[in-house]
Design a protein around this motif. Structure first.
Motif, PDB file in Angstrom:
ATOM      1  N   CYS A   1     -40.799 -14.273  24.842  1.00  0.00           N
ATOM      2  CA  CYS A   1     -41.763 -14.046  23.759  1.00  0.00           C
ATOM      3  C   CYS A   1     -43.081 -13.477  24.287  1.00  0.00           C
ATOM      4  CB  CYS A   1     -41.956 -15.293  22.894  1.00  0.00           C
ATOM      5  SG  CYS A   1     -42.582 -16.761  23.704  1.00  0.00           S
TER       6      CYS A   1
ATOM      7  N   THR B   1     -44.804 -20.886  25.532  1.00  0.00           N
ATOM      8  CA  THR B   1     -44.246 -19.526  25.627  1.00  0.00           C
ATOM      9  C   THR B   1     -43.250 -19.401  26.789  1.00  0.00           C
ATOM     10  OG1 THR B   1     -45.823 -18.467  27.156  1.00  0.00           O
ATOM     11  CG2 THR B   1     -46.425 -18.520  24.812  1.00  0.00           C
ATOM     12  N   CYS B   2     -42.480 -18.309  26.736  1.00  0.00           N
ATOM     13  CA  CYS B   2     -41.546 -18.006  27.839  1.00  0.00           C
ATOM     14  C   CYS B   2     -41.621 -16.499  28.106  1.00  0.00           C
ATOM     15  CB  CYS B   2     -40.114 -18.418  27.458  1.00  0.00           C
ATOM     16  SG  CYS B   2     -39.437 -17.515  26.041  1.00  0.00           S
TER      17      CYS B   2
ATOM     18  N   CYS C   1     -40.415 -18.344  18.546  1.00  0.00           N
ATOM     19  CA  CYS C   1     -39.558 -17.800  19.593  1.00  0.00           C
ATOM     20  C   CYS C   1     -38.219 -18.515  19.570  1.00  0.00           C
ATOM     21  CB  CYS C   1     -40.223 -17.977  20.963  1.00  0.00           C
ATOM     22  SG  CYS C   1     -39.129 -17.505  22.314  1.00  0.00           S
TER      23      CYS C   1
ATOM     24  N   CYS D   1     -37.839 -20.463  23.389  1.00  0.00           N
ATOM     25  CA  CYS D   1     -38.660 -21.611  23.802  1.00  0.00           C
ATOM     26  C   CYS D   1     -39.267 -22.350  22.611  1.00  0.00           C
ATOM     27  CB  CYS D   1     -39.756 -21.154  24.750  1.00  0.00           C
ATOM     28  SG  CYS D   1     -41.006 -20.124  23.963  1.00  0.00           S
TER      29      CYS D   1
END
Ligand code: ADP
Ligand code: MG
Ligand code: ZN
Length: 276
Positions: A22, A18-19, A33, A36
């Motif tokens: 998102c 994740t980043c 996403c 990422c």
């Protein structure tokens, strides 16, 4: 209200790190996403399963159905969420937070799983009887006579000839392999049977037989079933209630008749129409 046999709340499973985008609810491309590339395979999924019912889960390939089923069977860790089993600690503890040993207990006593790919559910080189016995032993059975009787009962239930019990599943057709998986999943009389695309890839006539078998098992074993399929025809034949998944989310649910006769979401309407 009757207590459900299974209650899943806010289940989220993602593949990837994740980043910020998102994690903070940025728009995904389907389930992925754009920044990422993390896949949000299940997002905030809620499922309740009641005693004796068949709950259908339908959705196109990649919508998160198998991820949901495999998370329930503890095949991998979830990202977030809670799950409660009526038959485990009276449904009062989150099953996803239990020790490996307790998860094994749940898999051996409360749930049975049939994978779309029989390679995931069977040892192809063991005898079919051995595959079933393994499950009985895992639940603590040690009595050879008793196990042998139970194996014979289970093979009868799925209509596999006793004369073939020493043969390994690798010798069997796809439909028979699924029946061995089903008998193994039923071995310890679980309250819940998880069926992931059990008939996908089988010839139509074989498919019909396996579907009929599932119907009979529900009656004979008084078991609750979660039935995953991308095929609405399968769902129509068996499911009392149905959940529609798209891109990792539940977009519609209700009585199967209702979903089929009067779908509310455009995606479900499209699914239903493609069946007509
Ligand atoms: N191990 C994995 N690593 C990364 N992505 C995965 C993995 N397993 C499944 N996915 C992705 O998660 C999404 C949901 O997959 P899956 O649960 O198998 O869907 P379905 O069973 O409905 O076809 C898909 O986009 C799939 O590509
Ligand atoms: Mg799948
Ligand atoms: Zn991201």
């Amino acid at each position: 209200m009757e207590k459900p046999v299974l209650d899943i709340q806010n289940l989220t499973v993602r593949y990837g790190k994740t980043c910020d985008y998102c994690r903070n609810g940025g728009t995904l491309v389907k389930n992925t996403c754009p920044h990422c590339k993390t896949v949000w395979a299940c997002s905030d999924v809620n499922v309740t399963l009641y005693e004796g019912e068949i709950l259908g889960i339908v959705g196109e390939s990649g919508s998160g159905k198998s991820t949901l089923m495999k998370s329930l069977y503890f095949d991998f860790g979830i990202t977030e969420g809670e799950g409660y089993l009526r038959d485990f600690e009276n449904g009062e503890v989150n099953i996803f937070e239990q020790s490996l040993q307790k998860k094994k207990y749940m898999k051996n006593h409360i749930m049975g799983m049939v994978y779309q790919n029989p390679l995931l559910g069977l040892r192809m080189d063991y005898s079919s009887a051995g595959n079933i016995a393994e499950k009985l032993i895992a639940a603590g059975q040690r009595n050879f006579e008793g196990m042998n009787r139970r194996v014979e009962e289970l093979l009868d239930a799925v209509e596999i000839l006793q004369s073939r019990k020493k043969e390994p599943p690798k010798n069997f057709s796809g439909g028979m392999q699924q029946r061995v998986q089903i008998s193994k999943a039923l071995a310890n009389n679980p309250a819940i049977l998880l069926l992931d695309e059990v008939t996908t890839g089988l010839d139509l006539s074989v498919q019909a037989k396996v579907l009929e078998l599932i119907r009979r098992i529900r009656q004979e074993f008084h078991i609750s079933i979660m039935l995953v399929s991308h095929d609405l025809a399968v769902i129509r034949m068996l499911a009392d209630r149905t959940i529609v998944m798209l891109d990792g989310k539940i977009i519609e649910q209700g009585l199967t008749d209702q979903i089929l006769d009067d779908p509310q979401q455009p995606y479900t309407q499209q699914l239903v129409h493609s069946l007509l």
